[in-house]
Design a protein around this motif. Structure first.
Motif, PDB file in Angstrom:
ATOM      1  N   PRO A 110       0.832  -1.202   0.000  1.00  0.00           N
ATOM      2  CA  PRO A 110       0.000   0.000   0.000  1.00  0.00           C
ATOM      3  C   PRO A 110       0.867   1.253   0.000  1.00  0.00           C
ATOM      4  O   PRO A 110       2.025   1.224   0.433  1.00  0.00           O
ATOM      5  CB  PRO A 110      -0.786  -0.139   1.294  1.00  0.00           C
ATOM      6  CG  PRO A 110       0.154  -0.872   2.210  1.00  0.00           C
ATOM      7  CD  PRO A 110       0.906  -1.834   1.334  1.00  0.00           C
ATOM      8  N   GLY A 111       0.260   2.346  -0.480  1.00  0.00           N
ATOM      9  CA  GLY A 111       0.999   3.596  -0.574  1.00  0.00           C
ATOM     10  C   GLY A 111       0.189   4.783  -0.082  1.00  0.00           C
ATOM     11  O   GLY A 111      -0.807   4.624   0.633  1.00  0.00           O
ATOM     12  N   VAL A 112       0.627   5.960  -0.494  1.00  0.00           N
ATOM     13  CA  VAL A 112       0.050   7.212  -0.006  1.00  0.00           C
ATOM     14  C   VAL A 112      -1.450   7.298  -0.282  1.00  0.00           C
ATOM     15  O   VAL A 112      -2.239   7.685   0.585  1.00  0.00           O
ATOM     16  CB  VAL A 112       0.792   8.412  -0.625  1.00  0.00           C
ATOM     17  CG1 VAL A 112       0.086   9.717  -0.302  1.00  0.00           C
ATOM     18  CG2 VAL A 112       2.240   8.454  -0.132  1.00  0.00           C
ATOM     19  N   SER A 113      -1.859   6.933  -1.487  1.00  0.00           N
ATOM     20  CA  SER A 113      -3.278   7.054  -1.826  1.00  0.00           C
ATOM     21  C   SER A 113      -4.135   5.983  -1.159  1.00  0.00           C
ATOM     22  O   SER A 113      -5.324   6.193  -0.914  1.00  0.00           O
ATOM     23  CB  SER A 113      -3.466   7.031  -3.348  1.00  0.00           C
ATOM     24  OG  SER A 113      -2.915   8.204  -3.920  1.00  0.00           O
ATOM     25  N   ASP A 114      -3.541   4.820  -0.851  1.00  0.00           N
ATOM     26  CA  ASP A 114      -4.267   3.817  -0.070  1.00  0.00           C
ATOM     27  C   ASP A 114      -4.573   4.363   1.324  1.00  0.00           C
ATOM     28  O   ASP A 114      -5.670   4.164   1.854  1.00  0.00           O
ATOM     29  CB  ASP A 114      -3.439   2.532   0.055  1.00  0.00           C
ATOM     30  CG  ASP A 114      -3.266   1.821  -1.270  1.00  0.00           C
ATOM     31  OD1 ASP A 114      -4.245   1.241  -1.760  1.00  0.00           O
ATOM     32  OD2 ASP A 114      -2.153   1.864  -1.809  1.00  0.00           O
ATOM     33  N   ARG A 123     -13.315   2.114  -0.269  1.00  0.00           N
ATOM     34  CA  ARG A 123     -12.820   0.787  -0.632  1.00  0.00           C
ATOM     35  C   ARG A 123     -12.023   0.880  -1.925  1.00  0.00           C
ATOM     36  O   ARG A 123     -12.554   1.252  -2.975  1.00  0.00           O
ATOM     37  CB  ARG A 123     -13.995  -0.184  -0.794  1.00  0.00           C
ATOM     38  CG  ARG A 123     -13.577  -1.620  -1.064  1.00  0.00           C
ATOM     39  CD  ARG A 123     -14.754  -2.577  -1.041  1.00  0.00           C
ATOM     40  NE  ARG A 123     -15.745  -2.278  -2.073  1.00  0.00           N
ATOM     41  CZ  ARG A 123     -16.911  -1.688  -1.853  1.00  0.00           C
ATOM     42  NH1 ARG A 123     -17.246  -1.290  -0.632  1.00  0.00           N
ATOM     43  NH2 ARG A 123     -17.761  -1.472  -2.842  1.00  0.00           N
ATOM     44  N   VAL A 124     -10.739   0.565  -1.870  1.00  0.00           N
ATOM     45  CA  VAL A 124      -9.868   0.653  -3.045  1.00  0.00           C
ATOM     46  C   VAL A 124     -10.193  -0.473  -4.017  1.00  0.00           C
ATOM     47  O   VAL A 124     -10.271  -1.649  -3.624  1.00  0.00           O
ATOM     48  CB  VAL A 124      -8.381   0.598  -2.625  1.00  0.00           C
ATOM     49  CG1 VAL A 124      -7.487   0.502  -3.857  1.00  0.00           C
ATOM     50  CG2 VAL A 124      -8.025   1.821  -1.792  1.00  0.00           C
ATOM     51  N   VAL A 125     -10.352  -0.101  -5.276  1.00  0.00           N
ATOM     52  CA  VAL A 125     -10.646  -1.068  -6.332  1.00  0.00           C
ATOM     53  C   VAL A 125      -9.390  -1.371  -7.142  1.00  0.00           C
ATOM     54  O   VAL A 125      -9.052  -2.528  -7.376  1.00  0.00           O
ATOM     55  CB  VAL A 125     -11.767  -0.556  -7.259  1.00  0.00           C
ATOM     56  CG1 VAL A 125     -12.022  -1.535  -8.408  1.00  0.00           C
ATOM     57  CG2 VAL A 125     -13.045  -0.309  -6.472  1.00  0.00           C
ATOM     58  N   ARG A 126      -8.677  -0.335  -7.548  1.00  0.00           N
ATOM     59  CA  ARG A 126      -7.475  -0.515  -8.362  1.00  0.00           C
ATOM     60  C   ARG A 126      -6.717   0.807  -8.444  1.00  0.00           C
ATOM     61  O   ARG A 126      -7.248   1.859  -8.078  1.00  0.00           O
ATOM     62  CB  ARG A 126      -7.847  -0.978  -9.780  1.00  0.00           C
ATOM     63  CG  ARG A 126      -8.714   0.004 -10.566  1.00  0.00           C
ATOM     64  CD  ARG A 126      -9.108  -0.594 -11.914  1.00  0.00           C
ATOM     65  NE  ARG A 126      -9.831   0.353 -12.748  1.00  0.00           N
ATOM     66  CZ  ARG A 126     -11.136   0.578 -12.667  1.00  0.00           C
ATOM     67  NH1 ARG A 126     -11.872  -0.086 -11.774  1.00  0.00           N
ATOM     68  NH2 ARG A 126     -11.723   1.468 -13.475  1.00  0.00           N
ATOM     69  N   GLY A 142      -2.257   7.055  -7.499  1.00  0.00           N
ATOM     70  CA  GLY A 142      -3.667   7.273  -7.223  1.00  0.00           C
ATOM     71  C   GLY A 142      -4.425   5.973  -7.051  1.00  0.00           C
ATOM     72  O   GLY A 142      -3.900   4.884  -7.308  1.00  0.00           O
ATOM     73  N   ARG A 143      -5.670   6.084  -6.636  1.00  0.00           N
ATOM     74  CA  ARG A 143      -6.515   4.907  -6.470  1.00  0.00           C
ATOM     75  C   ARG A 143      -7.944   5.228  -6.921  1.00  0.00           C
ATOM     76  O   ARG A 143      -8.444   6.330  -6.717  1.00  0.00           O
ATOM     77  CB  ARG A 143      -6.556   4.449  -5.000  1.00  0.00           C
ATOM     78  CG  ARG A 143      -5.207   3.957  -4.461  1.00  0.00           C
ATOM     79  CD  ARG A 143      -4.756   2.676  -5.132  1.00  0.00           C
ATOM     80  NE  ARG A 143      -3.534   2.126  -4.562  1.00  0.00           N
ATOM     81  CZ  ARG A 143      -2.316   2.377  -5.012  1.00  0.00           C
ATOM     82  NH1 ARG A 143      -2.150   3.212  -6.048  1.00  0.00           N
ATOM     83  NH2 ARG A 143      -1.259   1.807  -4.456  1.00  0.00           N
ATOM     84  N   ILE A 144      -8.586   4.229  -7.521  1.00  0.00           N
ATOM     85  CA  ILE A 144     -10.007   4.297  -7.830  1.00  0.00           C
ATOM     86  C   ILE A 144     -10.727   3.556  -6.721  1.00  0.00           C
ATOM     87  O   ILE A 144     -10.374   2.422  -6.386  1.00  0.00           O
ATOM     88  CB  ILE A 144     -10.315   3.685  -9.200  1.00  0.00           C
ATOM     89  CG1 ILE A 144      -9.630   4.498 -10.302  1.00  0.00           C
ATOM     90  CG2 ILE A 144     -11.824   3.627  -9.448  1.00  0.00           C
ATOM     91  CD1 ILE A 144      -9.722   3.876 -11.671  1.00  0.00           C
ATOM     92  N   CYS A 145     -11.745   4.190  -6.156  1.00  0.00           N
ATOM     93  CA  CYS A 145     -12.394   3.662  -4.962  1.00  0.00           C
ATOM     94  C   CYS A 145     -13.911   3.653  -5.107  1.00  0.00           C
ATOM     95  O   CYS A 145     -14.476   4.369  -5.944  1.00  0.00           O
ATOM     96  CB  CYS A 145     -12.034   4.520  -3.744  1.00  0.00           C
ATOM     97  SG  CYS A 145     -10.270   4.802  -3.509  1.00  0.00           S
TER      98      CYS A 145
END
Length: 286
Positions: A110-114, A123-126, A142-145
């Motif tokens: 996991p990283g900053v955006s997580d 909820r992180v999707v990808r 970044g993350r799509i949630c």
């Protein structure tokens, strides 16, 4: 219980955030520190500024880990009369090492955006921008949630204002506050260079920091995307808690007994906010 050497702790941090995964323009890794020195206490923070370094001194920390680099560009002096030189002198005089994990922590899994998504209950999707070198498709920028339950833009902004560290800026919104949000893209730190990826993802809202006038205006003109703009520091601070927990786990596994702390010092540079008081649109001059 024998304390680990700095070289041992740095090796663990490099395993979490390999330097080779940082952007080519970035400056990550160990800035100050003797590899053989013992490390018993570690402090995580966003910015390697004097207030944070002074906090590390008071805490008795042996290692300061920050997200932002101290020197992003080359320098010809570390004189104590300069802002960054004073930081270096304070660190060395107090036997405190400094290690930086910047863009290599942004794209980590996991990283900053997580961490940002976690703070907001998303909820992180990808990844928003996947790392093509990651065979598992989990690393990237970044993350799509997704939200467990839909919220309005206004409700999402209120949640961000409540759960992220308080700053003078708070949360700015571009878009209909009553629009329904089910999917959100998030990116800790400056994010308006990611608009093309956000639009391609088809999300309802994008939460990031440092949104500029023209990119924001253009993004709003081309889609119904709602934009939520938080303070840069506030979007990255949750990573400090995540990173501290990761090092805690490593310490327990190795029997190091490290004492790991997260700085609560607010290093967002903005200190006050005055809301506009005009109640009518500007009219044409007479």
């Amino acid at each position: 219980m024998p304390l680990p050497r700095l070289s041992d702790v740095i090796a663990a941090l490099e395993n979490l955030w390999p330097a080779e995964r940082a952007e080519s323009w970035d400056a990550v890794g160990t800035v100050v520190g003797e590899p053989g020195q013992e490390v018993g206490r570690v402090l995580f923070a966003v910015d390697p500024v004097q207030d944070v370094v002074d906090e590390a001194v008071r805490l008795g920390a042996d290692l300061l880990v920050t997200h932002h680099p101290l020197y992003l560009r080359g320098t010809t002096t570390v004189a104590a009369s300069t802002f960054k030189g004073r930081v270096v002198h304070t660190l060395i005089k107090n036997d405190i090492a400094l290690h930086v994990a910047h863009t290599n922590a942004d794209t980590a899994d996991p990283g900053v955006s997580d961490a940002l998504a976690g703070a907001l209950g998303l909820r992180v999707v990808r990844p928003l921008v996947p790392d093509r070198a990651d065979p598992d498709g989990r690393r990237g920028l970044g993350r799509i949630c997704e939200l467990d339950h839909p919220l309005t833009v206004g409700e999402l902004a209120a949640r961000a204002a409540e759960r992220l560290p308080a700053t003078a800026q708070g949360i700015r919104v571009a878009g209909d506050p009553d629009a329904v949000v089910r999917t959100v893209a998030v990116s800790g730190g400056s994010g308006d260079s990611l608009f093309d990826h956000v639009r391609a993802a088809g999300v309802d809202a994008f939460l990031t920091a440092d949104l500029r006038h023209h990119p924001t205006s253009e993004a709003r003109a081309h889609s119904p995307l709602a934009l939520l703009d938080a303070a840069h520091w506030a979007t990255e601070w949750p990573w400090c808690e995540l990173a501290a927990a990761q090092l805690d786990e490593i310490s327990d596994r190795n029997g190091w007994g490290l004492r790991v702390h997260v700085s609560r010092t607010v290093t967002d540079p903005w200190t006050a906010h005055a809301a506009s008081t005009a109640t009518e649109s500007l009219g044409a001059p007479n």
